[in-house]
Design an enzyme around this catalytic site. Structure first.
Site, PDB file in Angstrom:
ATOM      1  N   ARG A  74     -25.707  -9.165   6.720  1.00  0.00           N
ATOM      2  CA  ARG A  74     -25.922  -9.359   5.263  1.00  0.00           C
ATOM      3  C   ARG A  74     -24.684 -10.376   4.683  1.00  0.00           C
ATOM      4  O   ARG A  74     -23.861 -10.328   4.587  1.00  0.00           O
ATOM      5  CB  ARG A  74     -26.025  -8.194   4.525  1.00  0.00           C
ATOM      6  CG  ARG A  74     -26.559  -7.599   3.395  1.00  0.00           C
ATOM      7  CD  ARG A  74     -26.271  -6.156   3.158  1.00  0.00           C
ATOM      8  NE  ARG A  74     -27.123  -4.978   3.908  1.00  0.00           N
ATOM      9  CZ  ARG A  74     -27.587  -3.693   3.731  1.00  0.00           C
ATOM     10  NH1 ARG A  74     -26.541  -3.416   3.133  1.00  0.00           N
ATOM     11  NH2 ARG A  74     -28.464  -3.615   4.671  1.00  0.00           N
ATOM     12  N   SER A  98     -30.904  -3.130   0.973  1.00  0.00           N
ATOM     13  CA  SER A  98     -31.043  -2.621   0.600  1.00  0.00           C
ATOM     14  C   SER A  98     -30.430  -2.184  -0.272  1.00  0.00           C
ATOM     15  O   SER A  98     -31.801  -2.274  -1.349  1.00  0.00           O
ATOM     16  CB  SER A  98     -29.699  -1.956   1.742  1.00  0.00           C
ATOM     17  OG  SER A  98     -30.308   0.309   1.706  1.00  0.00           O
ATOM     18  N   HIS A  99     -29.526  -1.491  -1.146  1.00  0.00           N
ATOM     19  CA  HIS A  99     -29.801  -1.563  -2.266  1.00  0.00           C
ATOM     20  C   HIS A  99     -28.387  -2.600  -3.327  1.00  0.00           C
ATOM     21  O   HIS A  99     -28.745  -2.403  -3.979  1.00  0.00           O
ATOM     22  CB  HIS A  99     -28.825  -0.090  -2.819  1.00  0.00           C
ATOM     23  CG  HIS A  99     -27.453   0.284  -1.625  1.00  0.00           C
ATOM     24  ND1 HIS A  99     -27.642  -0.031  -0.256  1.00  0.00           N
ATOM     25  CD2 HIS A  99     -26.144  -0.435  -2.021  1.00  0.00           C
ATOM     26  CE1 HIS A  99     -26.395  -0.231   0.253  1.00  0.00           C
ATOM     27  NE2 HIS A  99     -25.792  -0.368  -0.350  1.00  0.00           N
ATOM     28  N   LYS A 128     -32.010  -7.130   9.768  1.00  0.00           N
ATOM     29  CA  LYS A 128     -32.371  -6.667  11.068  1.00  0.00           C
ATOM     30  C   LYS A 128     -32.607  -6.470  12.303  1.00  0.00           C
ATOM     31  O   LYS A 128     -33.915  -6.314  11.990  1.00  0.00           O
ATOM     32  CB  LYS A 128     -31.418  -4.401  10.169  1.00  0.00           C
ATOM     33  CG  LYS A 128     -30.826  -3.610  11.293  1.00  0.00           C
ATOM     34  CD  LYS A 128     -31.005  -2.922  10.216  1.00  0.00           C
ATOM     35  CE  LYS A 128     -32.307  -2.037   9.320  1.00  0.00           C
ATOM     36  NZ  LYS A 128     -32.154  -0.536   9.695  1.00  0.00           N
ATOM     37  N   ASP A 139     -34.189   3.459  -3.276  1.00  0.00           N
ATOM     38  CA  ASP A 139     -33.839   2.511  -3.061  1.00  0.00           C
ATOM     39  C   ASP A 139     -34.425   0.485  -2.272  1.00  0.00           C
ATOM     40  O   ASP A 139     -35.656   1.250  -1.888  1.00  0.00           O
ATOM     41  CB  ASP A 139     -32.353   2.264  -2.348  1.00  0.00           C
ATOM     42  CG  ASP A 139     -32.306   1.667  -0.687  1.00  0.00           C
ATOM     43  OD1 ASP A 139     -33.652   2.781   0.043  1.00  0.00           O
ATOM     44  OD2 ASP A 139     -31.666   1.145   0.127  1.00  0.00           O
ATOM     45  N   ASP A 149     -35.179  -0.994  -0.218  1.00  0.00           N
ATOM     46  CA  ASP A 149     -35.733  -1.136   1.053  1.00  0.00           C
ATOM     47  C   ASP A 149     -36.671   0.393   1.629  1.00  0.00           C
ATOM     48  O   ASP A 149     -36.977   0.701   2.791  1.00  0.00           O
ATOM     49  CB  ASP A 149     -35.469  -1.552   2.790  1.00  0.00           C
ATOM     50  CG  ASP A 149     -33.807  -0.596   2.388  1.00  0.00           C
ATOM     51  OD1 ASP A 149     -33.197  -0.547   1.946  1.00  0.00           O
ATOM     52  OD2 ASP A 149     -33.479  -1.174   3.818  1.00  0.00           O
ATOM     53  N   ASP A 162     -34.938   3.472   2.239  1.00  0.00           N
ATOM     54  CA  ASP A 162     -34.371   4.393   3.568  1.00  0.00           C
ATOM     55  C   ASP A 162     -33.926   5.504   2.295  1.00  0.00           C
ATOM     56  O   ASP A 162     -33.510   6.444   2.473  1.00  0.00           O
ATOM     57  CB  ASP A 162     -33.775   3.642   4.228  1.00  0.00           C
ATOM     58  CG  ASP A 162     -32.506   2.809   4.549  1.00  0.00           C
ATOM     59  OD1 ASP A 162     -32.411   2.437   2.651  1.00  0.00           O
ATOM     60  OD2 ASP A 162     -32.237   1.927   5.025  1.00  0.00           O
ATOM     61  N   ARG A 163     -33.399   5.121   1.165  1.00  0.00           N
ATOM     62  CA  ARG A 163     -32.389   6.194   0.474  1.00  0.00           C
ATOM     63  C   ARG A 163     -33.014   7.400  -0.363  1.00  0.00           C
ATOM     64  O   ARG A 163     -33.843   6.279  -1.125  1.00  0.00           O
ATOM     65  CB  ARG A 163     -31.197   5.489  -0.369  1.00  0.00           C
ATOM     66  CG  ARG A 163     -30.337   4.915   0.903  1.00  0.00           C
ATOM     67  CD  ARG A 163     -28.965   4.140  -0.004  1.00  0.00           C
ATOM     68  NE  ARG A 163     -28.060   3.816   0.636  1.00  0.00           N
ATOM     69  CZ  ARG A 163     -26.989   2.802   0.382  1.00  0.00           C
ATOM     70  NH1 ARG A 163     -26.412   3.738  -0.374  1.00  0.00           N
ATOM     71  NH2 ARG A 163     -25.954   2.785   1.854  1.00  0.00           N
ATOM     72  N   GLU A 177     -26.923  11.121   5.825  1.00  0.00           N
ATOM     73  CA  GLU A 177     -25.555  10.771   5.235  1.00  0.00           C
ATOM     74  C   GLU A 177     -24.837  10.879   3.613  1.00  0.00           C
ATOM     75  O   GLU A 177     -26.035  11.013   3.493  1.00  0.00           O
ATOM     76  CB  GLU A 177     -25.452   8.914   5.093  1.00  0.00           C
ATOM     77  CG  GLU A 177     -25.586   8.611   6.856  1.00  0.00           C
ATOM     78  CD  GLU A 177     -25.253   7.263   7.442  1.00  0.00           C
ATOM     79  OE1 GLU A 177     -23.958   6.551   8.034  1.00  0.00           O
ATOM     80  OE2 GLU A 177     -26.047   6.329   6.744  1.00  0.00           O
ATOM     81  N   GLU A 178     -24.041  10.771   3.435  1.00  0.00           N
ATOM     82  CA  GLU A 178     -23.331  11.056   2.630  1.00  0.00           C
ATOM     83  C   GLU A 178     -23.737  10.502   1.471  1.00  0.00           C
ATOM     84  O   GLU A 178     -24.045  10.213   0.488  1.00  0.00           O
ATOM     85  CB  GLU A 178     -22.018  11.693   2.348  1.00  0.00           C
ATOM     86  CG  GLU A 178     -20.911  10.345   2.768  1.00  0.00           C
ATOM     87  CD  GLU A 178     -20.995   9.065   1.788  1.00  0.00           C
ATOM     88  OE1 GLU A 178     -21.037   9.206   1.055  1.00  0.00           O
ATOM     89  OE2 GLU A 178     -21.483   8.063   3.065  1.00  0.00           O
ATOM     90  N   SER A 179     -24.501   8.914   1.700  1.00  0.00           N
ATOM     91  CA  SER A 179     -24.719   7.828   0.826  1.00  0.00           C
ATOM     92  C   SER A 179     -25.681   7.604   0.417  1.00  0.00           C
ATOM     93  O   SER A 179     -26.655   6.277   1.274  1.00  0.00           O
ATOM     94  CB  SER A 179     -24.054   6.440   1.693  1.00  0.00           C
ATOM     95  OG  SER A 179     -25.407   6.752   3.100  1.00  0.00           O
ATOM     96  N   LYS A 235     -33.176   6.362   8.347  1.00  0.00           N
ATOM     97  CA  LYS A 235     -33.437   7.151   7.252  1.00  0.00           C
ATOM     98  C   LYS A 235     -34.938   7.014   6.236  1.00  0.00           C
ATOM     99  O   LYS A 235     -35.231   5.979   6.447  1.00  0.00           O
ATOM    100  CB  LYS A 235     -32.361   7.887   6.847  1.00  0.00           C
ATOM    101  CG  LYS A 235     -32.156   5.529   5.576  1.00  0.00           C
ATOM    102  CD  LYS A 235     -30.111   6.092   5.348  1.00  0.00           C
ATOM    103  CE  LYS A 235     -29.629   4.367   5.013  1.00  0.00           C
ATOM    104  NZ  LYS A 235     -28.728   3.622   5.690  1.00  0.00           N
ATOM    105  N   ARG A 260     -13.485   2.715   0.999  1.00  0.00           N
ATOM    106  CA  ARG A 260     -14.263   4.028   0.430  1.00  0.00           C
ATOM    107  C   ARG A 260     -13.337   5.484   0.253  1.00  0.00           C
ATOM    108  O   ARG A 260     -12.767   5.436   1.825  1.00  0.00           O
ATOM    109  CB  ARG A 260     -15.578   4.546   0.610  1.00  0.00           C
ATOM    110  CG  ARG A 260     -16.398   3.661   0.858  1.00  0.00           C
ATOM    111  CD  ARG A 260     -18.616   3.670   1.287  1.00  0.00           C
ATOM    112  NE  ARG A 260     -18.515   2.530   1.133  1.00  0.00           N
ATOM    113  CZ  ARG A 260     -19.433   2.047   0.086  1.00  0.00           C
ATOM    114  NH1 ARG A 260     -19.190   2.045  -0.443  1.00  0.00           N
ATOM    115  NH2 ARG A 260     -20.266   0.557   1.106  1.00  0.00           N
TER     116      ARG A 260
END
Ligand code: G1P
Ligand code: ZN
Length: 544
Positions: free
Chosen positions: A23, A114-115, A127, A278, A280, A282-283, A364-366, A377, A497
């Protein structure tokens, strides 16, 4: 005969795939040979049969179409027999995973950051996913990285760009390129997993929702599934057209970037469910009327109810969560008598567990939740599972949450991010905590006494591979916890984090404000890590 063109090149620094592939800024990818070096390193490293199929798709961000055309020519030169590409270059990450599996492709290249924001000055990413549809495991990413360090040529063919907007087959230098409908296969899969009739009935009886696609890839998927197949009113999906710059926003479904949705859900006119996905796809973000559900809680609540959905009936084998994700899911696993696995951050660690049938749901927490239906995901999947559960149980999200906590207890949880900080300071902070691990045990920070402090290391129960240095865990006697880790997906400086968690048992304080409940943990985190001194920041940039 196909004329293969060999282009001389030299390695670039820093092409090690991170948490989610390579990325970088678009400008970095636009350098001559940059994307090509990485793609060729993938093709040189991964095993496949001659004439294998490759899936290509992305989240539609700026530079997506350019790289797709590059990949098609390079795939032809590298002996692939067929490429499947989503129309318009579009495939959400979970849809790409499904397409790889369904058409038994040897793997796929998913183009996304992603986001992260999109546009000429923003981010891009590549990826590689393997044949099971999931992100390449560490053995493969290590091999790809090693190859990027010594690459001296890449292969292509001379061929025109193909028309990405027309469904059907074309030939590129002897290889078939099939432009496919990016939505249909995925929507059909969702219809197999969930009780669409029950959801349709709830909608007919007045159940309402808003889905914010954030001008990113899920728009077409959400319109087809929610509005066309499930009967939600037109306009239920907002920001439903994928834009190359996501309309200038961060396509990150959290309370900061999806503030409008959050405000709606906390107001008088809130629908029954608010959700977002998001860049892509997946979230996911889940908000009930007047009730935000943390991703860690969402995993636990979905796991506790997953057998309501037809495809999961009687087959919850186990649950997996990433280490920084709260232990709410562990309580559910314990109560239901199934194992719970704690893995490092990043979806790739769930792949082996899913393949081996050891777990059915993971998260995941994200804001990532998913199951064994694909190997990524899946944002819309999580929304649909919520819908299926709510339609069956016929209670509001808030009531479901309260009943859950009254049964399992509540894990108050927050993540503090310090973004774009100097790498030296971030590395020093982590190194100093690591050095102090030995003396932390037994030490008291206000009312919190350290029970265990370690650098998280994961030994994969399926293939035995060991991943070290996956973040620092500080567990306290009262069941609360602080985790420190550096992000592996940033494109600028370093991101620290800090994950904070406190457990209240079922008969404890279940209806408090999260920030207040975590006050002691926040003070302890500063005392342990010296965050102000090392980052120069007095407060986090983002709290989720
Ligand atoms: C972040 C999240 C992680 C997720 C990854 C890819 O990685 O924290 O859970 O798997 O994005 O979506 P990080 O930046 O923390 O390395
Ligand atoms: Zn994503």
């Amino acid at each position: 005969m196909t004329q293969i063109v060999t282009v001389q090149t030299q390695p670039f620094d820093g092409q090690a795939p991170g948490t989610s592939g390579l990325r970088k800024k678009v400008k970095v990818f636009q350098q001559a040979n940059y994307a090509e070096n990485f793609i060729q390193s993938v093709f040189d490293s991964v095993t496949r049969d001659p004439g294998a199929t490759l899936v290509i798709g992305g989240d539609g961000r700026f530079h997506n179409r350019t790289v797709i055309q590059q990949v098609i020519r390079m795939a032809a030169a590298n002996g692939y027999g067929r490429v499947l590409v989503g129309r318009g270059g579009i495939l959400s990450t979970p849809a790409a995973s499904h397409v790889i599996r369904k058409y038994t492709a040897s793997g796929g290249l998913v183009l996304s950051a992603s986001h992260n924001p999109g546009g000429p000055d923003e981010d891009f990413g590549i990826k590689y996913n393997i044949a099971n549809g999931g992100p390449a495991p560490e053995g493969v990413t290590t091999a790809i990285h090693a190859r990027t360090l010594e690459i001296d040529r890449w292969l292509t063919v001379e061929a025109d760009d193909i028309d990405l907007d027309r469904i059907g087959d074309v030939e590129v230098a002897g290889m078939t390129v099939s432009v496919i409908d990016p939505v249909a296969d995925y929507a059909d899969l969702m219809e197999e997993l969930f009780d669409f009739a029950a959801i349709r009935k709830a909608v007919a009886d007045g159940f309402t929702m808003r889905f914010d696609a954030m001008s990113a890839v899920t728009g077409p998927y959400a319109v087809e599934i929610l509005e066309n197949r499930l009967g939600f009113a037109k306009g239920t999906v907002v920001n439903g057209t994928p834009l190359e710059d996501f309309g200038g926003h961060h396509p990150d479904p959290n309370l900061i970037h999806a503030k409008e949705l959050h405000d709606l859900m906390m107001g008088e006119d809130a629908p029954d469910l608010g959700a977002a996905s998001d860049g892509d796809g997946d979230r996911n973000l889940i908000i009930g009327r007047g009730r935000f559900i943390t991703p860690s809680d969402s995993l636990a609540m979905l796991a506790a109810n997953i057998e309501i959905a037809p495809a999961y009936k009687g087959r919850l084998a186990g649950i997996a969560r990433s280490m920084p994700t709260s232990a709410a899911a562990d309580r559910v696993a314990e109560a239901l008598g199934v194992p719970c696995f704690e893995t490092p951050t990043g979806w790739k660690f769930f792949g082996n567990l899913l393949d081996a049938g050891k777990v059915t749901i993971c998260g995941e927490e994200s804001a990532g939740t998913g199951s064994d239906h694909v190997r990524e995901k899946d944002g819309l999947w999580a929304v649909l599972l919520w819908l299926n559960i709510l339609a069956a149980r016929q209670i509001p999200v808030d009531q479901l949450a309260r009943e859950h906590w009254a049964r399992f207890g509540r894990n108050y949880y927050a993540r503090h991010d310090y973004e774009g900080i100097a790498k030296d300071g971030a590395d020093a902070l982590m190194a100093e905590i690591k050095d102090s691990l030995g003396v932390l045990k037994g030490h008291a920070f206000g009312p919190l006494t350290v029970k265990l402090a370690d650098s998280f290391s994961y030994s994969d129960p399926v293939d035995g591979s060991v991943s070290e240095n996956q973040g620092i865990r500080v567990l306290f006697e009262d069941g609360s916890r602080i985790v420190f880790r550096l992000s592996g997906t940033g494109t600028q400086g370093a991101t620290l984090r800090v994950y904070l968690e406190r457990y209240e048992p079922a008969d404890g304080r279940l209806d408090e404000e999260t920030g207040a409940m975590l006050a002691d943990q926040i003070v302890a985190a500063e005392a342990i890590a010296g965050i102000v001194e090392h980052t120069g920041r007095t407060a986090p940039d983002v709290i989720t």
